[in-house]
Design a protein around this motif. Structure first.
Motif, PDB file in Angstrom:
ATOM      1  N   UNK A   1       0.833  -1.201   0.000  1.00 50.50           N
ATOM      2  CA  UNK A   1       0.000   0.000   0.000  1.00 50.50           C
ATOM      3  C   UNK A   1       0.872   1.257   0.000  1.00 50.50           C
ATOM      4  N   UNK A   2       1.981   1.222   0.713  1.00 48.79           N
ATOM      5  CA  UNK A   2       2.900   2.358   0.707  1.00 48.79           C
ATOM      6  C   UNK A   2       3.462   2.581  -0.695  1.00 48.79           C
ATOM      7  N   UNK A   3       3.791   1.493  -1.389  1.00 53.40           N
ATOM      8  CA  UNK A   3       4.271   1.603  -2.770  1.00 53.40           C
ATOM      9  C   UNK A   3       3.169   2.165  -3.673  1.00 53.40           C
ATOM     10  N   UNK A   4       1.939   1.730  -3.434  1.00 49.38           N
ATOM     11  CA  UNK A   4       0.794   2.258  -4.187  1.00 49.38           C
ATOM     12  C   UNK A   4       0.673   3.767  -3.972  1.00 49.38           C
ATOM     13  N   UNK A   5       0.820   4.231  -2.740  1.00 54.57           N
ATOM     14  CA  UNK A   5       0.712   5.660  -2.457  1.00 54.57           C
ATOM     15  C   UNK A   5       1.842   6.440  -3.124  1.00 54.57           C
ATOM     16  N   UNK A   6       3.036   5.856  -3.218  1.00 50.25           N
ATOM     17  CA  UNK A   6       4.132   6.502  -3.936  1.00 50.25           C
ATOM     18  C   UNK A   6       3.795   6.656  -5.419  1.00 50.25           C
ATOM     19  N   UNK A   7       3.151   5.634  -5.995  1.00 50.36           N
ATOM     20  CA  UNK A   7       2.762   5.717  -7.404  1.00 50.36           C
ATOM     21  C   UNK A   7       1.648   6.741  -7.609  1.00 50.36           C
ATOM     22  N   UNK A   8       0.782   6.888  -6.606  1.00 48.04           N
ATOM     23  CA  UNK A   8      -0.235   7.941  -6.671  1.00 48.04           C
ATOM     24  C   UNK A   8       0.449   9.305  -6.719  1.00 48.04           C
ATOM     25  N   UNK A   9       1.460   9.491  -5.886  1.00 49.57           N
ATOM     26  CA  UNK A   9       2.161  10.776  -5.844  1.00 49.57           C
ATOM     27  C   UNK A   9       2.877  11.079  -7.155  1.00 49.57           C
ATOM     28  N   UNK A  10       3.355  10.038  -7.846  1.00 52.25           N
ATOM     29  CA  UNK A  10       4.124  10.244  -9.078  1.00 52.25           C
ATOM     30  C   UNK A  10       3.255  10.247 -10.333  1.00 52.25           C
ATOM     31  N   UNK A  11       1.985   9.951 -10.190  1.00 46.74           N
ATOM     32  CA  UNK A  11       1.080   9.831 -11.337  1.00 46.74           C
ATOM     33  C   UNK A  11       0.790  11.204 -11.943  1.00 46.74           C
ATOM     34  N   UNK A  12       0.440  11.225 -13.233  1.00 46.50           N
ATOM     35  CA  UNK A  12       0.084  12.474 -13.902  1.00 46.50           C
ATOM     36  C   UNK A  12      -1.405  12.747 -13.691  1.00 46.50           C
ATOM     37  N   UNK A  13      -1.714  13.794 -12.936  1.00 44.41           N
ATOM     38  CA  UNK A  13      -3.093  14.100 -12.563  1.00 44.41           C
ATOM     39  C   UNK A  13      -3.588  15.358 -13.272  1.00 44.41           C
ATOM     40  N   UNK A  14      -4.905  15.487 -13.409  1.00 39.90           N
ATOM     41  CA  UNK A  14      -5.448  16.686 -14.066  1.00 39.90           C
ATOM     42  C   UNK A  14      -5.587  17.878 -13.121  1.00 39.90           C
TER      43      UNK A  14
ATOM     44  N   UNK B   1      -3.582  14.092  -5.652  1.00 40.44           N
ATOM     45  CA  UNK B   1      -4.516  13.913  -4.535  1.00 40.44           C
ATOM     46  C   UNK B   1      -3.881  13.055  -3.439  1.00 40.44           C
ATOM     47  N   UNK B   2      -4.236  13.357  -2.204  1.00 44.40           N
ATOM     48  CA  UNK B   2      -3.765  12.566  -1.078  1.00 44.40           C
ATOM     49  C   UNK B   2      -4.852  11.579  -0.679  1.00 44.40           C
ATOM     50  N   UNK B   3      -4.441  10.343  -0.444  1.00 41.35           N
ATOM     51  CA  UNK B   3      -5.375   9.313  -0.007  1.00 41.35           C
ATOM     52  C   UNK B   3      -5.124   8.992   1.457  1.00 41.35           C
ATOM     53  N   UNK B   4      -6.183   8.748   2.190  1.00 43.14           N
ATOM     54  CA  UNK B   4      -6.083   8.238   3.554  1.00 43.14           C
ATOM     55  C   UNK B   4      -6.465   6.771   3.532  1.00 43.14           C
ATOM     56  N   UNK B   5      -5.612   5.910   4.096  1.00 42.10           N
ATOM     57  CA  UNK B   5      -5.787   4.460   4.009  1.00 42.10           C
ATOM     58  C   UNK B   5      -5.815   3.861   5.412  1.00 42.10           C
ATOM     59  N   UNK B   6      -6.796   2.989   5.635  1.00 38.96           N
ATOM     60  CA  UNK B   6      -6.845   2.196   6.859  1.00 38.96           C
ATOM     61  C   UNK B   6      -6.814   0.727   6.524  1.00 38.96           C
ATOM     62  N   UNK B   7      -5.865  -0.026   7.055  1.00 38.63           N
ATOM     63  CA  UNK B   7      -5.689  -1.440   6.731  1.00 38.63           C
ATOM     64  C   UNK B   7      -5.777  -2.284   7.999  1.00 38.63           C
TER      65      UNK B   7
END
Length: 336
Positions: free
Chosen positions: A276-289, A294-300
């Motif tokens: 999930x941490x790796x997923x959040x890193x990819x979210x940060x590096x993604x090309x967004x409009x 966007x920041x995601x809050x995750x509960x696991x």
């Protein structure tokens, strides 16, 4: 009893068998069940050791389901320019009572599906096309190890069976489409919340480690208000795409609703948190409009003995809101 009377009674009995086959097909709404039922029922119409149902694959070629000597097998075949199945669809072939002579005369190379050295070769062959709407979707074939095994009447009954099977396949396809639409989020293409129940029950019953993660997009309303709902939709679609990458090899993700998503991960909590941490890193590096990612809050939360879907979701949801309050994206287990 005269010959004509005997023939009439035989035809009546055969039509009754056709009605029974049609009724059996109509009881199934799922294509795999339908295909297997067809193979079981076709013996009521034809004294034949081999039935073949070949369905066209989207990229070309055939998915073949073959019943031979009480063995039901599946196999994919590549497309051919001039195979027997292709000839059925082109109208060149319906009935041949000496297949070897036909193949030699036409200069064809025949591939036997599920070849077994302990079984004879097909000598008599019939095949009819199957349609769903205006599209030719496959071929239904019955085959015999004997020469001159089939008659024109047999071909007529196979064509009637093909019509009924085509109708049943179309109904099954429509049912499956309705089911997909009912279980799929139309914006992101992800499964929706109603599909999560069955997946969770399977996970809890497996006895294997699983982690349930719930997440939302922080301040999503400000994205909609500041950039418009179409941009907000693009953000949700991007999150869904990255979640799909997260479970590409294993796991399940769905859109719970609004800006909330869930991921069912088939790993212990520590490994799931790392992914999930790796997923959040990819979210940060993604090309967004939008100017900022966007920041995601995750509960696991890991599964535990006796857990239910509602309990598991409640705990994961609580951890997500705890992360939100602490202004972190993911609360790791070591932080508790």
């Amino acid at each position: 009893m005269t010959t004509s009377t005997a023939d009439a009674q035989r035809q009546i009995a055969r039509y009754r068998s056709l009605v029974q086959v049609t009724a059996a097909l109509a009881r199934h709404a799922r294509t795999p069940d339908l295909l297997r039922t067809m193979h079981a029922q076709v013996q009521a119409l034809f004294a034949t050791p081999v039935t073949l149902l070949a369905r066209r694959l989207p990229g070309g070629g055939w998915h073949c389901l073959t019943l031979e000597s009480d063995s039901l097998d599946e196999q994919n075949l590549p497309p051919r320019t001039d195979g027997l199945l292709e000839r059925v669809l082109s109208g060149q072939l319906r009935l041949q009572n000496d297949l070897r002579a036909y193949v030699a005369r036409e200069g064809l190379k025949v591939v036997r599906v599920h070849f077994r050295h302990d079984l004879p070769h097909t000598l008599s062959w019939m095949g009819v096309p199957l349609h769903v709407g205006d599209e030719e979707v496959g071929v239904l074939s019955v085959q015999s190890y004997d020469l001159d095994a089939f008659t024109d009447e047999d071909l007529e009954f196979l064509e009637l069976l093909g019509v009924h099977l085509s109708i049943a396949l179309e109904n099954a396809a429509l049912h499956e489409q309705v089911q997909r639409e009912a279980n799929t989020d139309p914006l992101t293409g992800l499964p929706n919340r109603r599909t999560l129940t069955g997946r969770v029950q399977d996970a809890l019953g497996s006895g294997q480690p699983h982690t349930l993660a719930v997440m939302d997009v922080q301040d999503f309303k400000s994205i909609n208000d500041g950039h418009g709902h179409p941009v907000g939709d693009e953000v949700l679609i991007g999150v869904a795409s990255l979640l799909g990458d997260l479970v590409r090899t294993a796991g399940f993700v769905c859109r719970l609703g609004g800006d909330e998503f869930a991921a069912l991960l088939p790993w212990p909590l520590t490994e799931s948190e790392a992914r999930l941490a790796d997923f959040l890193n990819r979210v940060a590096a993604f090309s967004w409009p939008v100017p900022q990612a966007p920041r995601l809050n995750v509960g696991a939360v890991a599964a535990w003995p006796g857990a239910t879907l509602s309990d598991w979701l409640r705990q994961a949801d609580a951890r997500m809101y705890s992360a939100k309050r602490q202004r972190v994206q993911l609360l790791r287990q070591s932080a508790d």
